[in-house]
Design a protein around this motif. Sequence first.
Motif, short mmCIF file in Angstrom:
data_model
loop_
_atom_site.label_atom_id
_atom_site.label_comp_id
_atom_site.label_asym_id
_atom_site.label_seq_id
_atom_site.Cartn_x
_atom_site.Cartn_y
_atom_site.Cartn_z
N PHE A 210 0.76 -1.28 0.02
CA PHE A 210 -0.07 -0.15 -0.15
C PHE A 210 0.77 1.23 0.10
O PHE A 210 1.42 1.64 0.85
CB PHE A 210 -0.97 0.06 1.18
CG PHE A 210 -1.87 -1.30 0.98
CD1 PHE A 210 -2.86 -1.43 0.49
CD2 PHE A 210 -1.36 -2.45 2.28
CE1 PHE A 210 -3.59 -2.50 0.47
CE2 PHE A 210 -2.22 -3.33 2.21
CZ PHE A 210 -3.49 -3.48 1.22
N ILE A 211 1.21 2.02 -0.98
CA ILE A 211 2.02 2.94 -1.40
C ILE A 211 1.45 4.51 -1.21
O ILE A 211 0.42 4.65 -2.12
CB ILE A 211 2.71 2.74 -2.69
CG1 ILE A 211 3.41 1.21 -2.87
CG2 ILE A 211 3.75 3.86 -2.91
CD1 ILE A 211 4.49 0.93 -2.10
N ASP A 212 1.91 5.14 -0.28
CA ASP A 212 1.17 6.30 -0.22
C ASP A 212 2.45 7.49 -1.12
O ASP A 212 3.48 7.91 -0.25
CB ASP A 212 1.09 6.85 0.98
CG ASP A 212 0.47 8.21 1.47
OD1 ASP A 212 0.61 8.96 0.38
OD2 ASP A 212 0.03 8.45 2.45
N LEU A 213 2.04 7.72 -2.44
CA LEU A 213 3.06 8.61 -2.92
C LEU A 213 3.05 10.02 -2.36
O LEU A 213 4.19 10.49 -2.58
CB LEU A 213 2.78 8.55 -4.42
CG LEU A 213 3.00 7.28 -5.34
CD1 LEU A 213 2.16 7.12 -6.60
CD2 LEU A 213 4.40 6.90 -5.37
N LYS A 214 2.08 10.42 -1.88
CA LYS A 214 2.22 11.90 -1.26
C LYS A 214 3.20 11.87 -0.15
O LYS A 214 3.85 12.77 -0.01
CB LYS A 214 0.76 12.09 -0.63
CG LYS A 214 -0.26 12.46 -1.88
CD LYS A 214 -0.62 13.95 -1.78
CE LYS A 214 -1.63 14.16 -3.01
NZ LYS A 214 -1.29 14.77 -3.98
N LYS A 215 3.31 10.63 0.80
CA LYS A 215 4.36 10.71 1.79
C LYS A 215 5.62 10.66 1.42
O LYS A 215 6.31 11.13 1.61
CB LYS A 215 3.97 9.61 2.57
CG LYS A 215 2.96 9.62 3.68
CD LYS A 215 2.75 8.54 4.75
CE LYS A 215 1.64 8.93 5.67
NZ LYS A 215 1.31 7.77 6.70
N ILE A 216 5.77 10.03 0.27
CA ILE A 216 7.05 9.83 -0.33
C ILE A 216 7.55 11.19 -0.89
O ILE A 216 8.81 11.44 -0.76
CB ILE A 216 7.12 8.57 -1.32
CG1 ILE A 216 6.96 7.25 -0.91
CG2 ILE A 216 8.31 8.61 -2.38
CD1 ILE A 216 6.80 6.19 -1.84
N GLU A 217 6.70 11.68 -1.74
CA GLU A 217 7.03 13.12 -2.14
C GLU A 217 7.32 14.12 -1.22
O GLU A 217 8.53 14.75 -1.24
CB GLU A 217 5.88 13.81 -2.99
CG GLU A 217 6.21 15.10 -3.55
CD GLU A 217 4.94 15.61 -4.44
OE1 GLU A 217 5.23 16.23 -5.29
OE2 GLU A 217 4.05 15.04 -4.27
N SER A 218 6.78 14.08 0.06
CA SER A 218 6.99 14.96 1.16
C SER A 218 8.60 14.62 1.84
O SER A 218 9.03 15.39 2.03
CB SER A 218 5.79 14.82 2.19
OG SER A 218 6.07 15.58 3.17
N LEU A 219 8.77 13.39 1.92
CA LEU A 219 9.81 13.01 2.59
C LEU A 219 11.17 13.41 1.54
O LEU A 219 12.10 13.92 1.96
CB LEU A 219 9.97 11.49 2.85
CG LEU A 219 11.28 10.79 3.45
CD1 LEU A 219 11.65 11.58 4.42
CD2 LEU A 219 10.94 9.24 3.53
N LEU A 220 10.90 13.06 0.21
CA LEU A 220 12.02 13.31 -0.68
C LEU A 220 12.13 14.98 -0.95
O LEU A 220 13.39 15.09 -0.93
CB LEU A 220 11.64 12.77 -1.99
CG LEU A 220 11.44 11.33 -2.33
CD1 LEU A 220 11.13 10.88 -3.83
CD2 LEU A 220 12.98 10.74 -1.92
N THR A 221 11.24 15.67 -0.53
CA THR A 221 11.44 17.13 -0.69
C THR A 221 12.07 17.58 0.49
O THR A 221 13.05 18.43 0.47
CB THR A 221 9.89 17.72 -0.56
OG1 THR A 221 9.34 17.36 -1.59
CG2 THR A 221 10.04 19.34 -0.59
N GLN A 222 11.68 16.88 1.67
CA GLN A 222 12.76 17.43 3.00
C GLN A 222 14.02 16.81 2.69
O GLN A 222 15.07 17.66 3.12
CB GLN A 222 11.78 16.47 4.16
CG GLN A 222 10.54 16.99 4.61
CD GLN A 222 9.88 16.32 5.91
OE1 GLN A 222 10.44 15.19 6.12
NE2 GLN A 222 9.00 16.80 6.35
N LEU A 223 14.33 15.83 2.39
CA LEU A 223 15.62 15.14 2.23
C LEU A 223 16.42 15.87 1.25
O LEU A 223 17.69 16.07 1.47
CB LEU A 223 15.58 13.77 1.98
CG LEU A 223 15.05 12.57 2.97
CD1 LEU A 223 14.84 11.25 2.49
CD2 LEU A 223 15.95 12.38 4.29
#
Length: 120
Positions: A88-101
């Motif tokens: 169950f992939i949440d791409l919004k969370k991934i995008e947010s994390l990548l933005t932070q990183l």
Amino acid sequence: MKKTTQLSEALQRIDTEDTIVLFLSMPHCSVCHAIEPRLQKLLSSFDLPAFHLDAHEVPEVASTFEVLTAPVILIFHKGKEVARQARFIDLKKIESLLTQLTQITDAPSYEEIFNRKKDQ
């Protein structure tokens, strides 16, 4: 996102890159086929290395990354796994994390902090 059959290449990049994304899939996984283009589109907004490993072609990815299902998205920062999403992939969370990183600036080391004080 580079599709590879070389686990060693992905592992080497984990050790040398600041941030890296791994996408692990299986050939007959409908969720994998649905997520892959959406992940590729998301990753096009970032200048990050990303690898796609097929767990059928490279079966050792399961044991290397302790993966029991597909799809799996793994995000590594400074050689450490900082995020894992499976099935169950949440791409919004991934995008947010990548933005932070990608916005993190390197903090000075302990030596740099105290050597500056001596020089002043």
